[in-house]
Motif scaffolding. Structure first.
Motif, short mmCIF file in Angstrom:
data_model
loop_
_atom_site.label_atom_id
_atom_site.label_comp_id
_atom_site.label_asym_id
_atom_site.label_seq_id
_atom_site.Cartn_x
_atom_site.Cartn_y
_atom_site.Cartn_z
N MET A 242 120.57 -7.99 27.25
CA MET A 242 119.53 -7.16 27.82
C MET A 242 118.57 -6.75 26.70
SD MET A 242 119.84 -3.35 29.45
CE MET A 242 119.72 -3.68 31.17
N SER A 243 117.30 -6.86 26.96
CA SER A 243 116.33 -6.42 25.97
C SER A 243 115.42 -5.37 26.58
CB SER A 243 115.52 -7.60 25.46
OG SER A 243 114.76 -8.17 26.52
N TYR A 244 114.93 -4.51 25.72
CA TYR A 244 114.02 -3.45 26.16
C TYR A 244 112.81 -3.48 25.26
CZ TYR A 244 111.96 1.13 26.73
OH TYR A 244 111.07 2.16 26.96
N MET A 245 111.65 -3.49 25.88
CA MET A 245 110.39 -3.42 25.15
C MET A 245 109.65 -2.17 25.63
SD MET A 245 110.21 -6.08 23.15
CE MET A 245 108.50 -6.18 22.77
N ALA A 246 109.54 -1.20 24.76
CA ALA A 246 108.86 0.04 25.11
C ALA A 246 107.38 -0.23 25.38
CB ALA A 246 109.00 1.06 23.99
N PRO A 247 106.82 0.38 26.42
CA PRO A 247 105.40 0.19 26.74
C PRO A 247 104.50 1.06 25.85
CG PRO A 247 106.41 1.63 28.35
CD PRO A 247 107.50 1.18 27.42
N ILE A 248 104.47 0.75 24.58
CA ILE A 248 103.77 1.58 23.60
C ILE A 248 102.28 1.70 23.91
CG2 ILE A 248 103.13 1.79 21.16
CD1 ILE A 248 105.87 0.56 20.51
N LYS A 249 101.65 0.61 24.27
CA LYS A 249 100.21 0.67 24.58
C LYS A 249 99.94 1.62 25.74
CE LYS A 249 98.91 -3.86 22.85
NZ LYS A 249 98.36 -5.18 23.16
N ASP A 250 100.79 1.56 26.76
CA ASP A 250 100.63 2.46 27.91
C ASP A 250 100.85 3.91 27.51
OD1 ASP A 250 100.19 0.22 29.50
OD2 ASP A 250 102.25 0.13 30.23
N MET A 251 101.86 4.14 26.68
CA MET A 251 102.14 5.51 26.23
C MET A 251 100.98 6.07 25.42
SD MET A 251 106.08 5.26 25.05
CE MET A 251 107.33 4.54 26.06
N LEU A 252 100.43 5.24 24.53
CA LEU A 252 99.30 5.69 23.72
C LEU A 252 98.07 5.96 24.59
CD1 LEU A 252 99.67 3.37 20.62
CD2 LEU A 252 100.01 5.85 20.70
N PHE A 253 97.86 5.14 25.60
CA PHE A 253 96.75 5.37 26.53
C PHE A 253 96.89 6.73 27.20
CE2 PHE A 253 95.12 5.39 30.85
CZ PHE A 253 93.79 5.09 30.64
N VAL A 254 98.07 7.03 27.69
CA VAL A 254 98.31 8.31 28.36
C VAL A 254 98.10 9.47 27.39
CG1 VAL A 254 100.09 9.75 29.44
CG2 VAL A 254 99.82 7.37 30.14
N MET A 255 98.62 9.33 26.18
CA MET A 255 98.49 10.40 25.19
C MET A 255 97.03 10.64 24.80
SD MET A 255 101.76 9.47 22.83
CE MET A 255 102.07 11.01 22.01
N LYS A 256 96.27 9.56 24.70
CA LYS A 256 94.87 9.68 24.28
C LYS A 256 93.97 10.08 25.45
CE LYS A 256 91.04 7.23 22.17
NZ LYS A 256 90.51 5.96 21.71
N GLU A 257 94.03 9.35 26.53
CA GLU A 257 93.08 9.52 27.62
C GLU A 257 93.45 10.63 28.60
OE1 GLU A 257 90.23 8.00 27.48
OE2 GLU A 257 90.82 6.71 25.80
N LEU A 258 94.72 10.84 28.83
CA LEU A 258 95.13 11.84 29.83
C LEU A 258 95.58 13.16 29.21
CD1 LEU A 258 97.04 9.48 32.29
CD2 LEU A 258 94.64 10.16 32.34
N LEU B 165 96.46 9.98 16.76
CA LEU B 165 96.87 8.73 17.38
C LEU B 165 97.67 7.85 16.42
CD1 LEU B 165 96.56 7.51 20.16
CD2 LEU B 165 94.57 6.26 19.35
N ASP B 166 97.32 7.84 15.14
CA ASP B 166 98.07 7.04 14.18
C ASP B 166 99.51 7.52 14.04
OD1 ASP B 166 95.88 5.42 13.64
OD2 ASP B 166 95.23 6.60 11.91
N THR B 167 99.68 8.83 13.98
CA THR B 167 101.03 9.39 13.89
C THR B 167 101.81 9.10 15.16
OG1 THR B 167 100.27 11.15 12.43
CG2 THR B 167 102.36 11.52 13.55
N ALA B 168 101.18 9.30 16.31
CA ALA B 168 101.84 9.03 17.59
C ALA B 168 102.28 7.57 17.67
CB ALA B 168 100.92 9.37 18.75
N GLN B 169 101.43 6.66 17.25
CA GLN B 169 101.76 5.24 17.30
C GLN B 169 102.95 4.94 16.38
OE1 GLN B 169 98.51 2.54 16.82
NE2 GLN B 169 99.81 0.75 16.83
N ALA B 170 102.95 5.50 15.19
CA ALA B 170 104.05 5.26 14.25
C ALA B 170 105.38 5.78 14.82
CB ALA B 170 103.75 5.92 12.91
N VAL B 171 105.35 6.97 15.40
CA VAL B 171 106.57 7.55 15.98
C VAL B 171 107.04 6.70 17.16
CG1 VAL B 171 107.50 9.54 17.23
CG2 VAL B 171 106.09 9.89 15.19
N LEU B 172 106.12 6.30 18.03
CA LEU B 172 106.50 5.49 19.19
C LEU B 172 107.06 4.14 18.76
CD1 LEU B 172 103.55 6.19 21.64
CD2 LEU B 172 105.92 6.99 21.84
#
Length: 92
Positions: A1-17, A34-41
């Motif tokens: 089983m593999s899991y790929m976190a939806p990082i782009k979607d999460m960053l969109f929500v954090m930035k835009e919403l 945003l840079d810090t959020a992306q690194a943490v995610l």
């Protein structure tokens, strides 16, 4: 089983919403950008994808149990929790 976190979607929500850029302008939150959020995610995604997600199958096969006041954890969970704790994720 593999899991790929939806990082782009999460960053969109954090930035835009959630307005992360506005939050970063508040006193004491200058590093909440945003840079810090992306690194943490991205680091969180590694832990989830490489350490936690693979334990799902093992957890189904050998679930944790409680008997006579003793908890027996699924094999691998102790090591995964150690990595979680050493990474400081409980404080995030």
């Amino acid at each position: 089983m593999s899991y790929m976190a939806p990082i782009k979607d999460m960053l969109f929500v954090m930035k835009e919403l959630a307005g992360l850029e506005d939050i970063a302008m508040l006193p004491g939150f200058e590093d909440a950008n945003l840079d810090t959020a992306q690194a943490v995610l991205e680091e969180s995604a590694k832990l989830c994808g490489e350490v936690l997600a693979p334990l799902n199958v093992e957890g189904d096969r050998n679930p944790s149990s409680w008997k006579d006041g003793v908890v027996t954890a699924t094999p691998g969970f102790r090591e995964a929790f150690r990595q979680f704790a050493e990474g400081g994720w409980q404080g995030v």
